[in-house]
Scaffold this motif. Structure first.
Motif, mmCIF file in Angstrom:
data_model
loop_
_atom_site.group_PDB
_atom_site.id
_atom_site.type_symbol
_atom_site.label_atom_id
_atom_site.label_comp_id
_atom_site.label_asym_id
_atom_site.label_seq_id
_atom_site.Cartn_x
_atom_site.Cartn_y
_atom_site.Cartn_z
ATOM 1 N N LEU A 65 0.830 -1.212 0.000
ATOM 2 C CA LEU A 65 0.000 0.000 0.000
ATOM 3 C C LEU A 65 0.862 1.260 0.000
ATOM 4 C CD1 LEU A 65 -2.855 -1.003 2.471
ATOM 5 C CD2 LEU A 65 -3.056 -0.608 0.002
ATOM 6 N N THR A 66 1.938 1.237 0.760
ATOM 7 C CA THR A 66 2.834 2.395 0.802
ATOM 8 C C THR A 66 3.434 2.656 -0.578
ATOM 9 O OG1 THR A 66 3.335 1.989 3.135
ATOM 10 C CG2 THR A 66 4.886 3.370 1.901
ATOM 11 N N ARG A 67 3.889 1.618 -1.241
ATOM 12 C CA ARG A 67 4.444 1.785 -2.597
ATOM 13 C C ARG A 67 3.383 2.301 -3.574
ATOM 14 N NH1 ARG A 67 7.840 -2.862 -1.171
ATOM 15 N NH2 ARG A 67 9.987 -2.196 -1.445
ATOM 16 N N VAL B 68 6.985 5.901 -12.167
ATOM 17 C CA VAL B 68 7.551 4.732 -11.493
ATOM 18 C C VAL B 68 6.397 3.894 -10.939
ATOM 19 C CG1 VAL B 68 9.096 3.904 -9.679
ATOM 20 C CG2 VAL B 68 9.609 6.054 -10.871
ATOM 21 N N PRO B 69 6.245 2.672 -11.445
ATOM 22 C CA PRO B 69 5.169 1.819 -10.929
ATOM 23 C C PRO B 69 5.476 1.365 -9.500
ATOM 24 C CG PRO B 69 6.473 0.627 -12.552
ATOM 25 C CD PRO B 69 6.996 2.032 -12.519
ATOM 26 N N PRO B 70 4.444 1.024 -8.729
ATOM 27 C CA PRO B 70 4.635 0.647 -7.324
ATOM 28 C C PRO B 70 5.689 -0.432 -7.101
ATOM 29 C CG PRO B 70 2.298 0.819 -7.821
ATOM 30 C CD PRO B 70 3.031 0.983 -9.124
ATOM 31 N N ASP B 71 5.742 -1.424 -7.978
ATOM 32 C CA ASP B 71 6.695 -2.518 -7.757
ATOM 33 C C ASP B 71 8.142 -2.125 -8.061
ATOM 34 O OD1 ASP B 71 6.202 -2.367 -10.509
ATOM 35 O OD2 ASP B 71 6.386 -4.520 -10.795
ATOM 36 N N ILE C 83 9.347 0.962 -6.946
ATOM 37 C CA ILE C 83 9.721 1.961 -5.943
ATOM 38 C C ILE C 83 10.632 1.307 -4.919
ATOM 39 C CG2 ILE C 83 8.854 3.385 -4.048
ATOM 40 C CD1 ILE C 83 6.562 4.177 -5.830
ATOM 41 N N CYS C 84 11.801 1.887 -4.746
ATOM 42 C CA CYS C 84 12.772 1.356 -3.780
ATOM 43 C C CYS C 84 12.654 2.121 -2.472
ATOM 44 C CB CYS C 84 14.198 1.509 -4.313
ATOM 45 S SG CYS C 84 14.521 0.469 -5.738
ATOM 46 N N VAL D 25 -0.418 6.802 5.988
ATOM 47 C CA VAL D 25 0.757 7.143 5.198
ATOM 48 C C VAL D 25 0.646 8.623 4.872
ATOM 49 C CG1 VAL D 25 2.091 6.712 3.096
ATOM 50 C CG2 VAL D 25 0.856 4.824 4.194
ATOM 51 N N ALA D 26 1.582 9.400 5.379
ATOM 52 C CA ALA D 26 1.615 10.838 5.117
ATOM 53 C C ALA D 26 2.720 11.104 4.111
ATOM 54 C CB ALA D 26 1.870 11.602 6.411
#
Length: 178
Positions: free
Chosen positions: A17-19, A29-32, A34-35, A65-66
Motif C-alpha cells: 500500500l505504501t508503494r 515509477v510503478p509501485p513494484d 519503488i525502492c 501514510v503521510a
C-alpha cells in the motif's frame, strides 16, 4: 523476519500500500519499482533526488501514510484499548504533560497519554531519530499551537481525527526543511 504469520502479512500489505501511494508522487515509477530505503534508525525514505518525504504508522485496523513534496514529516497512530499506561507515564511525559495527565479524570487519562505519545512519536519520526529513552524531556503540551518552536526549529502538529476507529493520530511537519 516475522515469526507470526499475521504480522508478516501485515508487513507485506503495508509495504504494498505504501508503494502504491508513493507511486502517485513519483512520476512514471510503478509501485513494484519503488525502492524503499531505511536510515540507521529505521525511518523509511525514498531516493533523496525524488523530493518525496513520507512517514507511516499503523495500529490494529488502520494504516496512515503521510506524504509531502516539501517537508520532512512524521506520523503516528495508536489504538485506544482502555488500558492504563501508568507504569510508563513517568518515563514518557514531561512535567507539563504530567500535570495535565494527573489533573484529568480517570476516564480520559488513556486518551491524554496517547495524545502526548502520538505527538512525541510523530515528532521523533519527523526528525528521523527514532524513539529515545528520554521522551520525558520532549514537551508536546503546546504542540497544537499554529506554529511551534522546539529546539530552535519550527514545527507544526496536526491532529488526525479517526473517532470511528477508536484511534488517536498526529502528524508533525518540519517547517524548516525544503
Amino acid at each position: 523476519m516475522y515469526r507470526i504469520p499475521s504480522l508478516a502479512r501485515r508487513m507485506i500489505v503495508t509495504r504494498g500500500l505504501t508503494r502504491k501511494i508513493l507511486s502517485f508522487y513519483v512520476d512514471g515509477v510503478p509501485p513494484d519499482r519503488i525502492c524503499l530505503y531505511t536510515t540507521s534508525y529505521g525511518k523509511p525514505y525514498l531516493e533523496p533526488s525524488l523530493n518525496v518525504y513520507f512517514s507511516l504508522s499503523h495500529c490494529s485496523d488502520a494504516l496512515v501514510v503521510a506524504v509531502s513534496r516539501k517537508f520532512d514529516i512524521g506520523v503516528d497512530i495508536e489504538d485506544i484499548y482502555g488500558q492504563s499506561h501508568q507504569n510508563i507515564v513517568p518515563f514518557v511525559l514531561s512535567d507539563n504533560e504530567l500535570e495535565i495527565y494527573t489533573g484529568a479524570d480517570a476516564g480520559h487519562k488513556e486518551s491524554i497519554f496517547l495524545t502526548f505519545w502520538t505527538r512525541k512519536e510523530a515528532y521523533v519520526k519527523c526528525l528521523g531519530i527514532g524513539l529515545t529513552d528520554n521522551l520525558n524531556r520532549i514537551d508536546t503540551s503546546n504542540f497544537l499551537s499554529k506554529q511551534i518552536v522546539f529546539q530552535g526549529k519550527y514545527f507544526e502538529c496536526f491532529s488526525i481525527d479517526v473517532p470511528e476507529m477508536n484511534c488517536i493520530s498526529h502528524l508533525v511537519v518540519n517547517a524548516n526543511s525544503t
